[in-house]
Design an enzyme around this catalytic site. Structure first.
Site, PDB file in Angstrom:
ATOM      1  N   HIS A 130      -7.498   6.956   8.208  1.00  0.00           N
ATOM      2  CA  HIS A 130      -6.598   5.971   7.625  1.00  0.00           C
ATOM      3  C   HIS A 130      -5.161   6.098   8.127  1.00  0.00           C
ATOM      4  O   HIS A 130      -4.233   5.499   7.560  1.00  0.00           O
ATOM      5  CB  HIS A 130      -6.627   6.079   6.102  1.00  0.00           C
ATOM      6  CG  HIS A 130      -6.464   4.761   5.411  1.00  0.00           C
ATOM      7  ND1 HIS A 130      -5.256   4.297   4.942  1.00  0.00           N
ATOM      8  CD2 HIS A 130      -7.343   3.779   5.124  1.00  0.00           C
ATOM      9  CE1 HIS A 130      -5.402   3.116   4.385  1.00  0.00           C
ATOM     10  NE2 HIS A 130      -6.656   2.770   4.483  1.00  0.00           N
TER      11      HIS A 130
ATOM     12  N   ASP B 293      -2.836   4.707  -4.209  1.00  0.00           N
ATOM     13  CA  ASP B 293      -3.416   3.434  -4.652  1.00  0.00           C
ATOM     14  C   ASP B 293      -4.835   3.243  -4.119  1.00  0.00           C
ATOM     15  O   ASP B 293      -5.633   2.530  -4.726  1.00  0.00           O
ATOM     16  CB  ASP B 293      -2.541   2.268  -4.187  1.00  0.00           C
ATOM     17  CG  ASP B 293      -1.234   2.193  -4.967  1.00  0.00           C
ATOM     18  OD1 ASP B 293      -1.209   2.663  -6.119  1.00  0.00           O
ATOM     19  OD2 ASP B 293      -0.247   1.670  -4.427  1.00  0.00           O
TER      20      ASP B 293
ATOM     21  N   GLU C 206       4.380   0.448 -11.359  1.00  0.00           N
ATOM     22  CA  GLU C 206       4.639  -0.010 -10.005  1.00  0.00           C
ATOM     23  C   GLU C 206       5.247  -1.409 -10.076  1.00  0.00           C
ATOM     24  O   GLU C 206       5.445  -1.957 -11.160  1.00  0.00           O
ATOM     25  CB  GLU C 206       3.350  -0.033  -9.157  1.00  0.00           C
ATOM     26  CG  GLU C 206       2.844   1.342  -8.748  1.00  0.00           C
ATOM     27  CD  GLU C 206       1.842   1.307  -7.604  1.00  0.00           C
ATOM     28  OE1 GLU C 206       1.662   0.227  -6.994  1.00  0.00           O
ATOM     29  OE2 GLU C 206       1.225   2.359  -7.316  1.00  0.00           O
TER      30      GLU C 206
END
Length: 514
Positions: A93, A154, A265
């Protein structure tokens, strides 16, 4: 004379070729439980960013920590004359080739085997996991014991070693700090091939070096992660603001003191059509009539996203707490949306989006992300210029924005943050359309990113990149600032030949520190 020159050059070429051909054979003879693959290596030259591709010489599939240590030690023993480097790859990632090793060895950390995941309940609950374990798997296993890690990212389909090498930030970080603030112990393979256990009290310098160290000082092969009692349910809330100052003030008030919420958030929404109608697929509006009349077209809006964890028997008390907290906010009343979801569904929410994007062929596209940490005193200047002038819409991907408490970050780690008590994460999570030459094309997104960075530099905002990426050592030196000398010293101690994580492009040569 020409004949001798040709003969000499031929000998040199043969010698160089023999040198390179001897490297694979020396790797092939290493006493390891896993195996090397020298043919199928293309996947190790790809990552989520989809912008950089550097083919390695080989991919190691380790079965044990010993395999990792044996490989690194072998390359360490080749000495300064060798250009062989090692990169640890988790779930792939990375955004800019950070987990790639051109002509080197990529270690597939997900194949690392060892003691199975072990959850320990008690006053100081924790779980022992492999550095190649995915956070989603840790969540599933710890939930069997009624426990869960405190701090998240997240997206949960990332490896432990990957996030701990950066920081690991999500909406829980205002209270618990990043993931690197919630680790008790690490097992690390240094750039010399040494296997070292480290913690706050044992080999502490290595422990704090590796946390947020961008893979420069060691490969995380095992970690002990702090746990807390896990809730069953989450009350998930969204509200909108038109005024940034009001939005920021409410966010900052929420993260100070004892907040009623467990997750805070926010995001920026520019010129989005039918925004609240889209929300209704997952959230329930508190005022259906007014919500249906709300127009988001052509407007810059700021969404505050909150979550409160609870168990069903606590519902009445939780509703009272939330009502009281929401009454102190200054959002647009008609934009209050609430959803009730299982805890695991809330934490794994981005994976649901991933499945949808994959089905439409929109996941494996370039992701020119830009993540910034911005001092609180400068966030209004930043917002005015970036959200008021540089950006005209948010169609290329979400923009996250929320404040963090510096007191929850340990300054002994390798991460650098702005020098203020509160700073904001602003994350431009763009996806580029590969064939597009318009505003959603890669070139245009990169130009926008550079405009944002140029503004930050010219305005002297004191911004730090999160998941940093630079091309020159001078830029890295500027990034680390007063921490640069300590960073070099740590490198010279734990990876003096600069074998590890070459994809970060911090050190190109062996490091000498005096």
């Amino acid at each position: 004379m020409v004949f001798f020159i040709i003969l000499f050059l031929s000998c040199v070429t043969i010698k160089i070729n023999l040198c390179f051909s001897s490297i694979p054979s020396s790797l092939k003879t290493l006493p390891i439980d896993g195996h090397f693959n020298f043919q199928q290596v293309e996947h190790a030259a790809k990552d989520f960013g989809n912008r950089y591709s550097f083919l390695p010489l080989a991919v190691l599939y380790p079965k044990s920590v010993s395999d990792v240590a044996t490989t690194v030690k072998h390359i360490w023993r080749l000495g300064r004359g060798s250009e062989l480097r090692v990169a640890a790859r988790g779930h792939g990632h990375s955004l800019q080739g950070q987990a790639q090793a051109h002509g080197g060895v990529v270690i597939n950390m997900e194949s690392l085997q060892g003691p199975k995941m072990q959850v320990h309940a008690g006053n100081f609950s924790y779980v022992d996991v492999s550095g190649g374990e995915l956070w989603i798997n840790i969540l599933r296993e710890s939930l069997k014991h009624g426990l869960a890690p405190k701090s998240w990212t997240d997206y949960l389909h990332l490896t432990v070693g990957g996030t701990l090498s950066n920081a690991g930030i999500s909406g829980q970080a205002f209270r618990h700090g990043p993931q690197i603030s919630n680790v008790y112990q690490l097992e690390v393979v240094t750039g010399k091939g040494e296997v070292v256990n480290c913690s706050e009290k044992q080999n502490s310098d290595l422990f704090y070096s590796v946390l947020g160290g961008l893979g420069q000082f060691g490969i995380i092969t095992r970690a002990r992660i702090s746990l807390e009692p896990a809730p069953l349910m989450v009350k998930w809330i969204r509200v909108l603001y038109t005024d940034f100052t009001t939005f920021a003030r409410d966010q900052e008030n929420l993260i100070s003191g004892e907040s009623a919420f467990d997750y805070i958030e926010g995001f920026v929404i520019i010129n989005r059509t039918g925004l609240l109608n889209n929300w209704r697929s997952s959230f329930s509006p508190q005022d259906l009539v007014q919500a249906s009349q709300f127009k988001s077209d052509g407007r810059t809006l700021f969404c505050l996203e909150l979550a409160k964890y609870f168990n069903p028997e606590e519902m009445a008390l939780v509703n009272q707490e939330i009502k009281s907290s929401l009454s102190q906010l200054n959002h647009i009343p008609s934009t209050l949306f609430i959803s009730h979801v299982p805890y695991i569904e809330f934490l794994d929410r981005v994976h649901i989006s991933e499945i949808k994007l994959r089905s439409r062929g929109l996941w494996e596209v370039p992701h020119p992300w830009l993540n910034l940490l911005i001092p609180r005193s400068k966030i209004h200047s930043f917002a005015q210029q970036v959200f008021g002038n540089i950006l005209t819409d948010t169609s290329s991907g979400p923009i996250l924005i929320y404040p963090l408490n510096k007191s929850k970050w340990d300054n002994r780690t390798s991460v650098v943050t702005p020098e203020e008590d509160v700073f904001y994460l602003v994350a431009f999570l763009s996806s580029a359309v590969p064939s597009s030459t318009g505003s959603d094309g890669l070139e245009q997104v990169l130009i926008r990113n550079q405009r944002i960075l140029d503004f930050c530099e010219i305005a002297g905002l004191g911004v730090k990149q999160y998941l940093p990426h630079y091309s020159t050592q001078a830029e890295w030196k500027s990034h680390f600032g007063s921490h640069w000398e300590a960073f070099i010293q740590r490198k010279s101690t734990y990876d003096p030949l600069a074998i590890l994580a070459p994809g970060q492009r911090i050190f190109q040569k062996p490091v000498a520190y005096s």
